[in-house]
Design an enzyme around this catalytic site. Structure first.
Site, short mmCIF file in Angstrom:
data_model
loop_
_atom_site.label_atom_id
_atom_site.label_comp_id
_atom_site.label_asym_id
_atom_site.label_seq_id
_atom_site.Cartn_x
_atom_site.Cartn_y
_atom_site.Cartn_z
N ASP A 1 4.86 0.40 -1.76
CA ASP A 1 3.80 -0.88 -2.20
C ASP A 1 3.42 -0.78 -2.97
OD1 ASP A 1 3.43 -2.82 -1.87
OD2 ASP A 1 1.53 -3.30 -0.16
N ASP B 1 6.88 6.43 -3.87
CA ASP B 1 5.97 5.44 -2.98
C ASP B 1 6.56 3.86 -3.19
OD1 ASP B 1 3.08 5.07 -1.81
OD2 ASP B 1 3.18 3.52 -3.55
#
Length: 332
Positions: free
Chosen positions: A23, A21
């Site tokens: 952010d 992932d």
């Protein structure tokens, strides 16, 4: 069941690909998570494939890769997998090549649709066979209206993701899941979702990387970790983003990661054995209906021990927050 680690091995030795992932894991807005670029570069040098997997359907892979490189992380456009790409594949597998597809979204989604051999259009008068929706700045009522008209006319409805909010420097803004409700409410038809935690984005990532032993790395239990669970895969939760210690301690089964770490540096370290509520110098035990930690050591080992005891006690359910509060007083 996690990959068995050999004596002296580090965590990434059991995996050939990291599905990362962005952010909260690699960066926080416009700034890299401290140590993240260096950890990823070292992992890459040790032969592990890096794939940056995001629910963001508005930006193109090239734009995302450029942002990562500016922050010092190793990345090319081919290393980025987006929910737009997963959504476009979902459509392409269900309609004839060259079909008109109404894109309710931005340039990243239009590019993904075109790359799958489909023709992006903007109005229902062009007889689209599908509508694909993703969040984009300036998404207009007019485009949403065209999407609703096309869905009412029988077009397949696909959404890039179901995220109801979008974190920004100004706070939580409406996400694609919130905007999807406009068309879904107006038509009474629910879309097929492509992004995390639904399986299509994980599938897209595996197809694009050729991963045989992937490890999902994320900071959110309800997208990253649940997505790995839904795909039958393993996961690492890092505490540099959304999830907190209390979140992971009280997690239900679909939100329980295989590993818990403070940050990405854990990829390059041996992962300690966690068994019967014991990890490192810590022992977690239930006393008078609450969970307590005994011993000493690193805070993250204390959290690992406590998670093992809490999840064992909860089984298919989840423990209440009050029951783990004594642990939080020690591990934060």
């Amino acid at each position: 069941m996690r990959v068995k680690q050999e004596v002296g091995a580090v965590l990434i030795d059991g995996y050939d690909t990291l599905l990362l992932d962005l952010d909260g894991v690699v960066y926080l807005g416009n700034h890299a998570v401290p140590g993240a670029p260096e950890a990823l570069e070292q992992a890459r040098r040790q032969g592990v494939r890096l794939a940056y997997v995001t629910n963001n359907a508005s930006r193109t892979p090239a734009a995302i890769a450029a942002h990562l490189r500016r922050l010092g992380a190793p990345a090319t456009a081919s290393d980025v997998v987006t929910s737009a790409q997963a959504a476009a594949r979902l459509v392409a597998e269900r309609v004839p090549p060259g079909s008109n597809v109404l894109v309710v979204g931005g340039s990243g989604l239009r590019l993904a649709v075109r790359d799958r051999g489909l023709r992006p259009v903007s109005t229902a008068t062009e007889s689209p066979v599908a509508v694909v929706q993703g969040i984009a700045p300036g998404l207009s009522w007019g485009l949403l209206a065209e999407g609703a008209l096309a869905v009412r006319q029988g077009a397949l409805f696909v959404a890039s993701n179901r995220d109801t909010t979008l974190p920004t420097g100004r706070g939580e803004l409406p996400g694609n899941g919130a905007m999807v409700r406009v068309i879904a409410t107006a038509t009474g038809i629910e879309p097929i979702y492509a992004g995390k935690p639904d399986p299509p984005l994980h599938r897209e990532s595996v197809i694009r990387t050729g991963a045989r032993r992937p490890l999902v790395v994320g900071d959110r239990l309800d997208t990253d970790i649940e997505g790995a669970t839904n795909a039958g895969g393993e996961s690492l939760l890092v505490l540099t983003g959304v999830a907190t210690a209390v979140d992971v301690l009280t997690a239900e089964p679909r939100h329980r990661p295989t590993y818990v770490a403070e940050d990405l540096s854990a990829l390059l370290l041996p992962y300690p054995e966690v068994r019967d509520g014991v990890c490192g110098g810590w022992r977690a035990r239930w006393e008078d209906g609450v969970l307590r930690l005994h011993g000493d050591g690193s805070r993250i080992d204390g959290l690992r021990a406590a998670c093992d005891a809490a999840w064992t006690a909860a089984g298919a359910g989840r423990v209440e927050e009050y029951a783990v509060k004594p642990v939080l007083d020690r591990v934060g």
